[in-house]
Design a protein around this motif. Structure first.
Motif, PDB file in Angstrom:
ATOM      1  N   GLY A   1     102.441-105.798-116.956  1.00  0.00           N
ATOM      2  CA  GLY A   1     101.878-105.661-115.619  1.00  0.00           C
ATOM      3  C   GLY A   1     100.895-104.501-115.569  1.00  0.00           C
ATOM      4  O   GLY A   1     100.561-103.894-116.584  1.00  0.00           O
ATOM      5  N   GLU A   2     100.417-104.199-114.370  1.00  0.00           N
ATOM      6  CA  GLU A   2      99.451-103.120-114.199  1.00  0.00           C
ATOM      7  C   GLU A   2     100.114-101.766-114.442  1.00  0.00           C
ATOM      8  O   GLU A   2     101.046-101.386-113.728  1.00  0.00           O
ATOM      9  CB  GLU A   2      98.864-103.177-112.784  1.00  0.00           C
TER      10      GLU A   2
ATOM     11  N   GLY B   1     100.638 -99.264-111.635  1.00  0.00           N
ATOM     12  CA  GLY B   1     101.537 -99.650-110.565  1.00  0.00           C
ATOM     13  C   GLY B   1     102.987 -99.380-110.915  1.00  0.00           C
ATOM     14  O   GLY B   1     103.301 -98.593-111.810  1.00  0.00           O
TER      15      GLY B   1
ATOM     16  N   ALA C   1      97.156-106.235-111.100  1.00  0.00           N
ATOM     17  CA  ALA C   1      96.071-105.779-110.225  1.00  0.00           C
ATOM     18  C   ALA C   1      94.840-106.609-110.568  1.00  0.00           C
ATOM     19  O   ALA C   1      94.164-106.361-111.561  1.00  0.00           O
ATOM     20  CB  ALA C   1      95.802-104.297-110.422  1.00  0.00           C
TER      21      ALA C   1
ATOM     22  N   THR D   1     101.594-104.413-106.926  1.00  0.00           N
ATOM     23  CA  THR D   1     101.625-103.240-107.787  1.00  0.00           C
ATOM     24  C   THR D   1     102.142-101.993-107.085  1.00  0.00           C
ATOM     25  O   THR D   1     102.585-101.060-107.749  1.00  0.00           O
ATOM     26  CB  THR D   1     100.216-102.955-108.320  1.00  0.00           C
TER      27      THR D   1
END
Length: 343
Positions: free
Chosen positions: A10-11, A14, A122, A304
């Motif tokens: 993931g981001e 975040g 994101a 995020t």
């Protein structure tokens, strides 16, 4: 030993790394199936130290992850280092995000992972790096298309123990919804929902309720013709196929406790019609799952959360629910394949 789930990074700016660490920390009391993070192990070690989390992070090969899971968070290294600071997204970490996703999907398609759990993305960050898809769903449909074959038709479901919903149209302006809702769209969506709920959720004849587009489901046509002209014929066509569908039903009386006992899933006409009640009832344990794919994919039903990233206040409940649901759906898929290997 059963293959673990693959969890994307993931981001990195975040809350994705934090909730992944916290989910592993809650693995025993939450009875979570084994999972491995695909991404930058150094980032996770740094975040664990910053948050004071006693989570040992162990870089490993995919085939080693399941055996490691009880003692450490297994991480399959993928891509360059993720350098973005919490709460401060920047395009420099986009290659790490994209490579985490690419590698995780590779593992699932190769059978080295049972299913996919995606961390919050994101979109603006990966767009800057040339990511050509609107989001995870379109990317996964492309990745799951066989050479020369037909792309699968993905369907977004928001699931929780309290409520499961599917928006027939998703991220489109409300003014466009009446034009986009068609009999074909509704029947195709419902067939995919019925098939996956039978195959993976174990509901052999799921009860599907259709929310009307207009107030009071059109009030017999006096508040708009779409419900009688589009929704009702779709329901009748589905019932003729043996699918337990009903509607159109007024959305304002469809989500209270007694009503929820009468169906297994609601198909709504637009995003907020069904996501508002879903997130109101289950904000912390709702799961976004993609139906219609040849692989299992779930995701926490939130973004995020840059505003709290780095503060140590991120709640891992939705990710934990996504991991648990992915394990359940993978088990359902495996049982279905054993029952009918040719399907």
């Amino acid at each position: 030993m059963t293959a673990p789930l693959a969890l994307t990074l993931g981001e990195p700016a975040g809350i994705g790394p934090e909730i992944a660490l916290r989910a592993w920390g809650a693995r025993a009391p939450q009875a979570l199936p084994p999972f491995m993070v695909v991404g930058d192990p150094d980032l996770l070690r740094t975040r664990a130290a910053a948050f004071g989390l006693e989570v040992p992070v162990e870089a490993c090969a995919p085939h080693e992850a399941a055996a490691l899971f009880g003692q450490a968070l297994p991480v399959v290294p993928a891509g360059p280092r993720a350098t973005a600071r919490p709460g401060h997204p920047d395009a420099s970490s986009a290659p790490a995000v994209i490579e985490s996703l690419d590698r995780a999907v590779d593992l699932v398609l190769a059978g080295a992972a049972r299913g996919l759990v995606t961390g919050p993305l994101a979109k603006a960050v990966v767009y800057e790096a040339g990511f050509p898809f609107p989001g995870h769903t379109e990317y996964l449909a492309a990745r799951c298309t066989p050479p020369g074959g037909v792309a699968p038709r993905p369907v977004m479901m928001i699931w929780s123990p309290a409520l499961a919903v599917v928006p027939a149209t998703i991220h489109v302006p409300l003014a466009d919804v009446p034009r986009l809702v068609t009999v074909d769209l509704l029947t195709e969506t419902a067939r995919i929902v019925a098939a996956d709920m039978g195959r993976r959720f174990g509901l052999l004849s799921p009860r599907i309720a259709f929310a009307g587009l207009n107030p009071h489901a059109g009030e017999g046509g006096t508040l708009g013709a779409e419900d009688e002209r589009i929704v009702r014929p779709a329901v009748e066509a589905l019932r003729a196929e043996g699918i337990d569908a009903r509607g159109p039903l007024p959305a304002d009386t469809l989500f209270h406790a007694e009503a929820r006992e009468t169906y297994d899933v609601v198909i709504g006409m637009y995003h907020d019609q069904v996501l508002i009640p879903a997130k109101t009832l289950a904000f912390h344990d709702g799961v976004n799952t993609t139906l219609g794919l040849p692989i299992v994919r779930t995701s926490p039903d939130h973004g995020t959360a840059f505003d709290i990233a780095g503060t140590g206040r991120a709640n891992p409940s939705s990710l934990i629910a996504a991991i648990r649901l992915a394990g359940r759906l993978c088990a359902g898929e495996a049982a279905a394949r054993r029952a009918d290997p040719a399907a």
